[in-house]
Design a protein around this motif. Structure first.
Motif, PDB file in Angstrom:
ATOM      1  N   ASN A 288      36.744  48.646  -8.458  1.00 45.51           N
ATOM      2  CA  ASN A 288      37.562  48.554  -7.567  1.00 45.51           C
ATOM      3  C   ASN A 288      37.022  47.713  -6.243  1.00 45.51           C
ATOM      4  O   ASN A 288      36.364  48.459  -5.724  1.00 45.51           O
ATOM      5  CB  ASN A 288      38.374  49.850  -7.156  1.00 45.51           C
ATOM      6  CG  ASN A 288      39.649  49.789  -6.068  1.00 45.51           C
ATOM      7  OD1 ASN A 288      39.737  48.930  -5.453  1.00 45.51           O
ATOM      8  ND2 ASN A 288      40.690  50.911  -6.472  1.00 45.51           N
ATOM      9  N   LYS A 289      37.657  46.563  -6.005  1.00 42.70           N
ATOM     10  CA  LYS A 289      36.971  46.064  -5.106  1.00 42.70           C
ATOM     11  C   LYS A 289      37.740  46.426  -3.513  1.00 42.70           C
ATOM     12  O   LYS A 289      37.130  46.269  -2.492  1.00 42.70           O
ATOM     13  CB  LYS A 289      37.363  44.460  -5.080  1.00 42.70           C
ATOM     14  CG  LYS A 289      36.808  43.680  -6.344  1.00 42.70           C
ATOM     15  CD  LYS A 289      37.032  42.044  -6.504  1.00 42.70           C
ATOM     16  CE  LYS A 289      36.639  41.562  -7.678  1.00 42.70           C
ATOM     17  NZ  LYS A 289      36.799  40.226  -7.727  1.00 42.70           N
ATOM     18  N   THR A 290      38.789  47.260  -3.490  1.00 42.02           N
ATOM     19  CA  THR A 290      39.299  47.252  -2.295  1.00 42.02           C
ATOM     20  C   THR A 290      38.570  48.605  -1.711  1.00 42.02           C
ATOM     21  O   THR A 290      38.514  48.447  -0.557  1.00 42.02           O
ATOM     22  CB  THR A 290      40.711  47.714  -2.624  1.00 42.02           C
ATOM     23  OG1 THR A 290      40.926  48.778  -3.385  1.00 42.02           O
ATOM     24  CG2 THR A 290      41.725  46.595  -2.781  1.00 42.02           C
ATOM     25  N   ASP A 291      38.126  49.475  -2.438  1.00 44.41           N
ATOM     26  CA  ASP A 291      37.404  50.637  -2.000  1.00 44.41           C
ATOM     27  C   ASP A 291      35.816  50.882  -2.351  1.00 44.41           C
ATOM     28  O   ASP A 291      35.238  51.802  -2.094  1.00 44.41           O
ATOM     29  CB  ASP A 291      38.200  51.988  -2.128  1.00 44.41           C
ATOM     30  CG  ASP A 291      38.443  51.989  -3.555  1.00 44.41           C
ATOM     31  OD1 ASP A 291      37.612  51.359  -4.327  1.00 44.41           O
ATOM     32  OD2 ASP A 291      39.040  53.255  -4.110  1.00 44.41           O
ATOM     33  N   THR A 292      35.472  49.539  -3.025  1.00 44.08           N
ATOM     34  CA  THR A 292      34.227  49.599  -3.509  1.00 44.08           C
ATOM     35  C   THR A 292      33.993  50.628  -4.620  1.00 44.08           C
ATOM     36  O   THR A 292      32.626  51.405  -4.465  1.00 44.08           O
ATOM     37  CB  THR A 292      33.319  49.169  -2.467  1.00 44.08           C
ATOM     38  OG1 THR A 292      32.955  50.593  -1.644  1.00 44.08           O
ATOM     39  CG2 THR A 292      33.500  48.146  -1.738  1.00 44.08           C
ATOM     40  N   SER A 293      34.727  51.277  -5.290  1.00 40.96           N
ATOM     41  CA  SER A 293      34.546  52.328  -6.255  1.00 40.96           C
ATOM     42  C   SER A 293      34.394  52.022  -7.619  1.00 40.96           C
ATOM     43  O   SER A 293      35.144  51.246  -8.165  1.00 40.96           O
ATOM     44  CB  SER A 293      35.659  53.516  -6.043  1.00 40.96           C
ATOM     45  OG  SER A 293      36.724  52.869  -6.480  1.00 40.96           O
ATOM     46  N   TRP A 294      33.525  52.628  -8.132  1.00 39.56           N
ATOM     47  CA  TRP A 294      32.983  52.593  -9.902  1.00 39.56           C
ATOM     48  C   TRP A 294      33.843  53.446 -10.566  1.00 39.56           C
ATOM     49  O   TRP A 294      33.953  54.508 -10.282  1.00 39.56           O
ATOM     50  CB  TRP A 294      31.831  52.522 -10.036  1.00 39.56           C
ATOM     51  CG  TRP A 294      30.805  51.378  -9.380  1.00 39.56           C
ATOM     52  CD1 TRP A 294      30.263  51.378  -8.267  1.00 39.56           C
ATOM     53  CD2 TRP A 294      30.629  50.078 -10.034  1.00 39.56           C
ATOM     54  NE1 TRP A 294      29.694  50.441  -8.006  1.00 39.56           N
ATOM     55  CE2 TRP A 294      29.913  49.370  -8.947  1.00 39.56           C
ATOM     56  CE3 TRP A 294      30.957  49.472 -11.139  1.00 39.56           C
ATOM     57  CZ2 TRP A 294      29.488  47.894  -9.222  1.00 39.56           C
ATOM     58  CZ3 TRP A 294      30.727  48.373 -11.598  1.00 39.56           C
ATOM     59  CH2 TRP A 294      29.749  47.567 -10.587  1.00 39.56           C
ATOM     60  N   HIS A 295      34.349  53.225 -11.842  1.00 36.05           N
ATOM     61  CA  HIS A 295      35.185  54.110 -12.539  1.00 36.05           C
ATOM     62  C   HIS A 295      34.542  53.993 -14.032  1.00 36.05           C
ATOM     63  O   HIS A 295      34.503  52.830 -14.468  1.00 36.05           O
ATOM     64  CB  HIS A 295      36.913  53.759 -12.421  1.00 36.05           C
ATOM     65  CG  HIS A 295      37.321  53.575 -11.174  1.00 36.05           C
ATOM     66  ND1 HIS A 295      38.009  54.807 -10.756  1.00 36.05           N
ATOM     67  CD2 HIS A 295      37.252  52.762 -10.379  1.00 36.05           C
ATOM     68  CE1 HIS A 295      38.435  54.664  -9.572  1.00 36.05           C
ATOM     69  NE2 HIS A 295      38.110  53.409  -9.122  1.00 36.05           N
ATOM     70  N   THR A 296      34.304  55.050 -14.544  1.00 34.83           N
ATOM     71  CA  THR A 296      33.864  55.202 -15.830  1.00 34.83           C
ATOM     72  C   THR A 296      34.581  55.827 -16.914  1.00 34.83           C
ATOM     73  O   THR A 296      35.568  56.296 -16.537  1.00 34.83           O
ATOM     74  CB  THR A 296      32.360  55.986 -15.575  1.00 34.83           C
ATOM     75  OG1 THR A 296      32.952  57.090 -15.390  1.00 34.83           O
ATOM     76  CG2 THR A 296      31.478  55.362 -14.681  1.00 34.83           C
ATOM     77  N   PHE A 297      34.037  55.589 -18.188  1.00 39.59           N
ATOM     78  CA  PHE A 297      34.739  56.431 -19.305  1.00 39.59           C
ATOM     79  C   PHE A 297      33.678  56.830 -20.133  1.00 39.59           C
ATOM     80  O   PHE A 297      32.476  56.612 -20.005  1.00 39.59           O
ATOM     81  CB  PHE A 297      35.530  55.309 -20.032  1.00 39.59           C
ATOM     82  CG  PHE A 297      34.622  54.188 -20.819  1.00 39.59           C
ATOM     83  CD1 PHE A 297      34.468  54.655 -22.327  1.00 39.59           C
ATOM     84  CD2 PHE A 297      34.232  53.223 -20.351  1.00 39.59           C
ATOM     85  CE1 PHE A 297      33.869  53.703 -23.224  1.00 39.59           C
ATOM     86  CE2 PHE A 297      33.310  52.365 -21.182  1.00 39.59           C
ATOM     87  CZ  PHE A 297      33.058  52.690 -22.321  1.00 39.59           C
ATOM     88  N   ASP A 298      33.941  58.095 -20.883  1.00 38.99           N
ATOM     89  CA  ASP A 298      33.166  58.879 -21.749  1.00 38.99           C
ATOM     90  C   ASP A 298      33.330  58.587 -23.205  1.00 38.99           C
ATOM     91  O   ASP A 298      34.511  58.330 -23.614  1.00 38.99           O
ATOM     92  CB  ASP A 298      33.156  60.209 -21.467  1.00 38.99           C
ATOM     93  CG  ASP A 298      33.039  60.654 -20.041  1.00 38.99           C
ATOM     94  OD1 ASP A 298      32.024  59.897 -19.556  1.00 38.99           O
ATOM     95  OD2 ASP A 298      33.365  61.470 -19.765  1.00 38.99           O
ATOM     96  N   TYR A 299      32.155  58.270 -23.953  1.00 42.07           N
ATOM     97  CA  TYR A 299      32.296  58.105 -25.498  1.00 42.07           C
ATOM     98  C   TYR A 299      31.325  58.762 -26.179  1.00 42.07           C
ATOM     99  O   TYR A 299      30.242  59.275 -25.656  1.00 42.07           O
ATOM    100  CB  TYR A 299      32.362  56.645 -25.659  1.00 42.07           C
ATOM    101  CG  TYR A 299      31.321  55.812 -25.521  1.00 42.07           C
ATOM    102  CD1 TYR A 299      30.008  55.710 -26.633  1.00 42.07           C
ATOM    103  CD2 TYR A 299      30.720  55.398 -24.226  1.00 42.07           C
ATOM    104  CE1 TYR A 299      29.067  54.985 -26.503  1.00 42.07           C
ATOM    105  CE2 TYR A 299      29.448  54.693 -23.949  1.00 42.07           C
ATOM    106  CZ  TYR A 299      28.727  54.439 -25.048  1.00 42.07           C
ATOM    107  OH  TYR A 299      27.681  53.909 -24.944  1.00 42.07           O
ATOM    108  N   THR A 300      31.145  58.929 -27.565  1.00 43.03           N
ATOM    109  CA  THR A 300      30.150  59.454 -28.134  1.00 43.03           C
ATOM    110  C   THR A 300      29.379  58.333 -29.126  1.00 43.03           C
ATOM    111  O   THR A 300      30.128  57.649 -29.631  1.00 43.03           O
ATOM    112  CB  THR A 300      30.642  60.574 -29.268  1.00 43.03           C
ATOM    113  OG1 THR A 300      31.434  61.716 -28.562  1.00 43.03           O
ATOM    114  CG2 THR A 300      29.606  61.358 -30.115  1.00 43.03           C
ATOM    115  N   SER A 301      28.256  58.440 -28.893  1.00 45.20           N
ATOM    116  CA  SER A 301      27.322  57.382 -29.789  1.00 45.20           C
ATOM    117  C   SER A 301      26.796  58.104 -30.928  1.00 45.20           C
ATOM    118  O   SER A 301      26.203  59.316 -30.928  1.00 45.20           O
ATOM    119  CB  SER A 301      26.111  57.026 -28.629  1.00 45.20           C
ATOM    120  OG  SER A 301      25.385  56.217 -29.612  1.00 45.20           O
TER     121      SER A 301
END
Length: 483
Positions: A288-301
């Protein structure tokens, strides 16, 4: 007159049946003096063929005595029919157990007839043996094998493969043979086998793969896929086996050998395992460029982990064999009990050796072994033939039918306790003459074994294990010093 012809025939028949047996008996029943004198003259003149013929005739007539047996023994000995000569010298010793000439030629006959471990000792005379009879050493190495088997995945239905195959083999052994008593021979042996094997793995893994990044006005978006990825890994591991062997050969009577044996094996083994793993992973979904936040997701390897460990364990084999010499033949029966890889394994076998010339110029050996373990049973047949190429040099060849796995042979001296079943083998052994005290052995062995291929597929509920063919050779050389 009408009864004249029948009466003549009756009288003729009476003469035939009455006088013929008397005449035949007079021919057959020659005197003891006749046979003794005739065979003695033939012995002095070296007429061995006639001596044997008259000697057999004398025995049939019931004349059996020491000098006759000695003469027949010499006749067969000088005709190089040593196995029959040994029988007659043994008979002579039964008449006179202190006859040193009969004892000497009995021993010479045994040595020349393939029965070198058997001898006769007359008390009070010089011993015909030494306490340390011989020392033996050999060494062997594997010649690179052939096989087009791979653990690489090629079928979309198969998601895992594991292949075990040999890389190298080296072998060495030492042995000493003792004679503490005339009728007892003791062999002590030590061997060391070093093996290098290779495990190959083919498997799929599932991980997130970033396909693209899209830069928008307010966000940066990350896009992923989760493809099946083919993987191939190999890892070598080493095993070492040291073993101790004890063999006793006891001759309660000439021509009978009882052989108990014990083989103790210590295995230092490396183990390699592939373990299925699942790992919780996190990766970037968008920025998110407006608040400079990173958003992630979880998965299984999903993957496999290759690990190793070291261990050691012990196997052993108990064996008992009985052999009987019968003229030009040698018959044997054997039984073994073994503990290998925590399995109880039983073997029973029978063998037959044939020396058609009565000596070691030509011989054949056949053996049949039946094996039973906790889950299966199998039969193994081997045929060997050999003969003299030139003076003091011999060549042998053999072929084996049947599967050898957790198998032992040669009175438990050779033990096949590897993971690979031996499906077929053949070989040649050459014994060149070097000298009175030194014997040399050159051996070539060709083997077809079954590798261990483990396969897991989507359509099967359990894994399958097969044994694809792999061939290799072993070259061995040995030295034997006779004291």
């Amino acid at each position: 007159m009408k009864f004249k012809l029948p009466l003549t025939i009756l009288i003729a028949l009476v003469f035939v049946f009455y006088f013929s047996p008397v005449k035949g008996e007079s021919v057959q029943q020659k005197s003891f003096q006749y046979y003794d004198s005739t065979t003695y003259q033939q012995y002095l003149s070296g007429n061995w063929t006639e001596l044997i013929r008259n000697g057999k005739e004398a025995l049939v007539s019931g004349y059996d005595y020491k000098n006759l047996r000695l003469r027949m023994g010499f006749a067969y000995f000088f005709r190089k029919n040593y196995r029959i000569a040994e029988d007659h010298f043994h008979k002579a010793l039964q008449f006179d157990s202190y006859d040193t000439v009969a004892a000497l030629y009995f021993n010479l006959s045994c040595q020349a007839a393939g029965r070198s471990s058997e001898l006769y000792y007359v008390k009070g005379t010089k011993k015909p043996y030494k306490f340390l009879e011989f020392a033996y050493a050999d060494a062997g190495k594997m010649v690179a094998g052939k096989g087009n088997i791979s653990a690489a995945l090629s079928d979309s239905n198969i998601y895992y493969k594991e292949l075990i195959q040999p890389v190298s083999r080296t072998y060495g052994s030492l042995g000493l043979n003792f004679r503490p008593l005339p009728r007892l021979s003791v062999f002590l042996g030590y061997s060391l086998i070093e093996l290098t094997d290779k495990k190959s793995y083919g498997f799929y893994s599932v991980n997130a793969v970033r396909d693209s990044v899209v830069d928008r006005q307010f966000t940066t978006d990350y896009f992923y896929s989760f493809p099946l990825q083919k993987n191939m890994e190999e890892k070598e591991f080493k095993n070492k086996q040291s073993s101790f062997y004890l063999n006793l050969s006891y001759f309660p009577f000439p021509g009978i050998k009882i052989t108990p044996a014990f083989h103790y094996l210590k295995i230092d083994a490396s183990r390699v395992f592939a373990t299925s793993t699942t790992t919780a992973m996190t990766d970037t979904a968008w920025y998110n460029k407006t608040d400079t936040s990173w958003h992630t997701f979880d998965y299984t390897s999903y993957n496999y982990k290759i690990t190793g460990s070291d261990t050691s364990y012990y196997d052993y084999v108990l064996s008992l064999a009985i052999d009987k010499e019968i003229g030009k033949f040698s018959c044997g029966i054997s039984g073994t009990y073994a503990r290998m890889l925590d399995q109880k394994i039983y073997q029973v076998g029978a063998s037959l050796s044939w020396y058609p010339l009565g000596n070691s110029d030509l011989y054949a050996h056949s053996s049949l072994t039946y094996q039973i373990n906790d889950t299966t049973s199998t039969a193994v047949f081997e045929q060997m033939a050999g003969g003299k190429l030139f003076k003091y040099s011999w060549l042998e060849g053999f072929f084996t039918w049947g599967q050898l796995k957790n198998f032992n042979e040669k009175n438990a001296y050779l033990v096949y306790n590897q993971v690979y079943p031996v499906k077929m083998r053949w070989g040649l052994t050459f014994y060149p003459y070097i000298g009175k005290h030194l014997e040399v052995m050159l051996m070539y062995r060709y083997q077809k074994i079954g590798l261990l291929l483990t396969t897991s597929s989507l359509s099967e509920t359990s894994t399958s294990v097969t044994n694809p063919n792999f061939t290799f050779s072993m070259v061995t050389s040995g030295l034997k010093w006779k004291f």
